[in-house]
Design a protein around this motif. Structure first.
Motif, mmCIF file in Angstrom:
data_model
loop_
_atom_site.group_PDB
_atom_site.id
_atom_site.type_symbol
_atom_site.label_atom_id
_atom_site.label_comp_id
_atom_site.label_asym_id
_atom_site.label_seq_id
_atom_site.Cartn_x
_atom_site.Cartn_y
_atom_site.Cartn_z
ATOM 1 N N UNK A 42 0.821 -1.215 0.000
ATOM 2 C CA UNK A 42 0.000 0.000 0.000
ATOM 3 C C UNK A 42 0.854 1.264 0.000
ATOM 4 N N UNK A 43 2.047 1.144 0.577
ATOM 5 C CA UNK A 43 2.952 2.298 0.629
ATOM 6 C C UNK A 43 3.834 2.366 -0.616
ATOM 7 N N UNK A 44 3.589 1.478 -1.584
ATOM 8 C CA UNK A 44 4.363 1.434 -2.831
ATOM 9 C C UNK A 44 5.865 1.304 -2.548
ATOM 10 N N UNK A 45 6.190 0.371 -1.652
ATOM 11 C CA UNK A 45 7.593 0.128 -1.308
ATOM 12 C C UNK A 45 8.347 -0.391 -2.522
ATOM 13 N N UNK A 46 9.654 -0.192 -2.522
ATOM 14 C CA UNK A 46 10.470 -0.645 -3.638
ATOM 15 C C UNK A 46 10.639 -2.158 -3.647
ATOM 16 N N UNK A 47 11.178 -2.658 -4.761
ATOM 17 C CA UNK A 47 11.355 -4.102 -4.926
ATOM 18 C C UNK A 47 12.311 -4.700 -3.886
ATOM 19 N N UNK A 48 13.307 -3.916 -3.503
ATOM 20 C CA UNK A 48 14.274 -4.446 -2.535
ATOM 21 C C UNK A 48 13.605 -4.736 -1.200
ATOM 22 N N UNK A 49 12.805 -3.789 -0.737
ATOM 23 C CA UNK A 49 12.095 -3.977 0.539
ATOM 24 C C UNK A 49 11.084 -5.108 0.429
ATOM 25 N N UNK A 50 10.364 -5.152 -0.691
ATOM 26 C CA UNK A 50 9.381 -6.208 -0.889
ATOM 27 C C UNK A 50 10.051 -7.585 -0.950
ATOM 28 N N UNK A 51 11.197 -7.660 -1.595
ATOM 29 C CA UNK A 51 11.905 -8.933 -1.720
ATOM 30 C C UNK A 51 12.302 -9.481 -0.352
ATOM 31 N N UNK A 52 12.733 -8.582 0.526
ATOM 32 C CA UNK A 52 13.121 -9.022 1.872
ATOM 33 C C UNK A 52 11.925 -9.638 2.596
ATOM 34 N N UNK B 299 6.622 -20.757 -8.574
ATOM 35 C CA UNK B 299 5.702 -19.674 -8.922
ATOM 36 C C UNK B 299 6.403 -18.322 -8.776
ATOM 37 N N UNK B 300 7.166 -18.170 -7.680
ATOM 38 C CA UNK B 300 7.842 -16.891 -7.452
ATOM 39 C C UNK B 300 8.935 -16.636 -8.480
ATOM 40 N N UNK B 301 9.497 -17.690 -9.056
ATOM 41 C CA UNK B 301 10.514 -17.515 -10.092
ATOM 42 C C UNK B 301 9.902 -16.971 -11.387
ATOM 43 N N UNK B 302 8.629 -17.308 -11.603
ATOM 44 C CA UNK B 302 7.940 -16.843 -12.812
ATOM 45 C C UNK B 302 7.493 -15.389 -12.656
ATOM 46 N N UNK B 303 7.141 -14.986 -11.451
ATOM 47 C CA UNK B 303 6.566 -13.668 -11.203
ATOM 48 C C UNK B 303 7.626 -12.635 -10.845
ATOM 49 N N UNK B 304 7.242 -11.384 -10.985
ATOM 50 C CA UNK B 304 8.107 -10.303 -10.517
ATOM 51 C C UNK B 304 8.006 -10.217 -8.994
ATOM 52 N N UNK B 305 8.851 -9.412 -8.395
ATOM 53 C CA UNK B 305 8.835 -9.279 -6.933
ATOM 54 C C UNK B 305 7.489 -8.755 -6.447
ATOM 55 N N UNK B 306 6.958 -7.748 -7.128
ATOM 56 C CA UNK B 306 5.673 -7.170 -6.706
ATOM 57 C C UNK B 306 4.542 -8.170 -6.926
ATOM 58 N N UNK B 307 4.559 -8.890 -8.031
ATOM 59 C CA UNK B 307 3.543 -9.907 -8.271
ATOM 60 C C UNK B 307 3.631 -11.031 -7.235
ATOM 61 N N UNK B 308 4.850 -11.386 -6.853
ATOM 62 C CA UNK B 308 5.045 -12.416 -5.831
ATOM 63 C C UNK B 308 4.422 -11.982 -4.508
ATOM 64 N N UNK B 309 4.618 -10.694 -4.161
ATOM 65 C CA UNK B 309 4.037 -10.170 -2.925
ATOM 66 C C UNK B 309 2.510 -10.232 -2.995
ATOM 67 N N UNK B 310 1.950 -9.838 -4.134
ATOM 68 C CA UNK B 310 0.495 -9.880 -4.297
ATOM 69 C C UNK B 310 -0.027 -11.313 -4.260
ATOM 70 N N UNK B 311 0.737 -12.259 -4.832
ATOM 71 C CA UNK B 311 0.309 -13.657 -4.840
ATOM 72 C C UNK B 311 0.269 -14.226 -3.424
ATOM 73 N N UNK B 312 1.311 -13.982 -2.645
ATOM 74 C CA UNK B 312 1.349 -14.479 -1.269
ATOM 75 C C UNK B 312 0.246 -13.857 -0.425
#
Length: 310
Positions: free
Chosen positions: A117-127, A274-287
């Motif tokens: 919701x805070x539009x965090x960057x990919x690095x933060x989302x990946x962690x 599944x996470x290998x197929x998706x981008x970091x942001x998509x992975x976050x949304x999927x989980x």
């Protein structure tokens, strides 16, 4: 005349003696045969008594094992149609660990939702995503340990809510079904991603079908083992056969743990791929979507249990 008569009497006497000797020998043979038959009968009786004693000892041992199982928390229904844990240490320990795992997962999901919701960057989302996946790995480790103590507690799904149990498959979720649910939640996806998710879904489905067929074969094999021989008879002659059936059935049940472990490995591998197929942001949304779906099932269970009853 007198001489002839004496000879005749002597001959008759000799004939009578020979006949008597023959009868005595016949009687002796019959007596010997009776004694031999009696001896063999005593041996058979002794062997039968020994067999009964051995069977009694085996049954006593089985009763002691059942008593130990009851003391450890395993209750066998008097109707004979179900067996479940009524507080076994293994089941209680797993339930407690799973409850703590769920609390931590809720915390992680709140953190992930806030970051999205805070539009965090990919690095933060990946962690955060990596932390969630490590937490899933911890769940499967906990389940693996629990399966060694009480695999049927996992299989029954009694650690899940009623609505979740409707969708339970070998102690957990079906990876293929989750991928179907996620398809509409992850748009837009590239053509390559769509192909990757579809391929993963098909592969998961095939693996699930293979495991399901294996479980069906196990159930049929177990039924064949338990139904072999004469049912409904309590004759002591069937005790040895009964004990053999139980030993074979125990060996067959031991393979259930392997099916649960393979199913959990499939679930974890599907999430990782599944996470290998998706981008970091998509992975976050999927989980997050998987978490919200499970939360809705638990909420549905609460509403169902709290419904008015006439």
């Amino acid at each position: 005349m007198q001489s002839d008569r004496g000879q005749m009497l002597a001959a008759a006497s000799d004939s009578s003696d020979r006949s008597k000797d023959k009868m005595d020998q016949k009687t002796l043979r019959r007596l010997a045969q009776n004694r031999e038959a009696a001896r063999k009968s005593r041996l058979r009786k002794k062997a039968y008594v020994q067999q009964l004693e051995n069977s009694r000892l085996k049954l006593t041992q089985l009763e002691q094992e059942l008593q130990r199982a009851r003391q450890q928390g395993v209750f066998i229904s008097s109707s004979g149609d179900q067996a479940h844990s009524t507080g076994g240490n293994g089941a209680l320990a797993f339930d407690a660990e799973h409850s703590r795992w769920l609390e931590e997962k809720n915390r992680q999901m709140n953190e992930l939702r806030s970051a999205l919701n805070a539009h965090a960057g990919d690095t933060e989302l990946r962690i955060i995503v990596d932390g969630v996946m490590a937490h899933y790995e911890e769940l499967f480790r906990i389940k693996s340990n629990a399966a060694k103590n009480d695999v049927f507690h996992l299989l029954s799904g009694m650690w899940k809510t009623p609505a979740e149990r409707c969708f339970l498959w070998l102690g957990g979720f079906r990876s293929s079904e989750l991928l179907k649910l996620l398809a509409n939640q992850l748009e837009p996806m590239t053509e390559r991603q769509v192909m990757g998710i579809n391929s993963l879904q098909q592969t998961s489905q095939q693996a699930e079908d293979a495991l399901s067929q294996g479980m069906e074969s196990l159930q049929q094999s177990l039924a064949d083992t338990l139904s072999s021989g004469t049912l409904g008879s309590s004759s002591s002659d069937n005790v040895a056969s009964y004990m053999g059936q139980m030993a074979m059935a125990m060996g067959q049940l031991g393979t259930v743990e392997g099916f649960i472990r393979q199913a959990d490995n499939l679930r974890l591998q599907t999430l990782q791929q599944m996470l290998r197929v998706l981008t970091t942001r998509q992975s976050a949304r999927a989980l997050l979507a998987i978490h919200d779906y499970s939360s809705r099932l638990r909420a549905l269970s609460s509403l169902w249990l709290a419904r008015p009853r006439e």
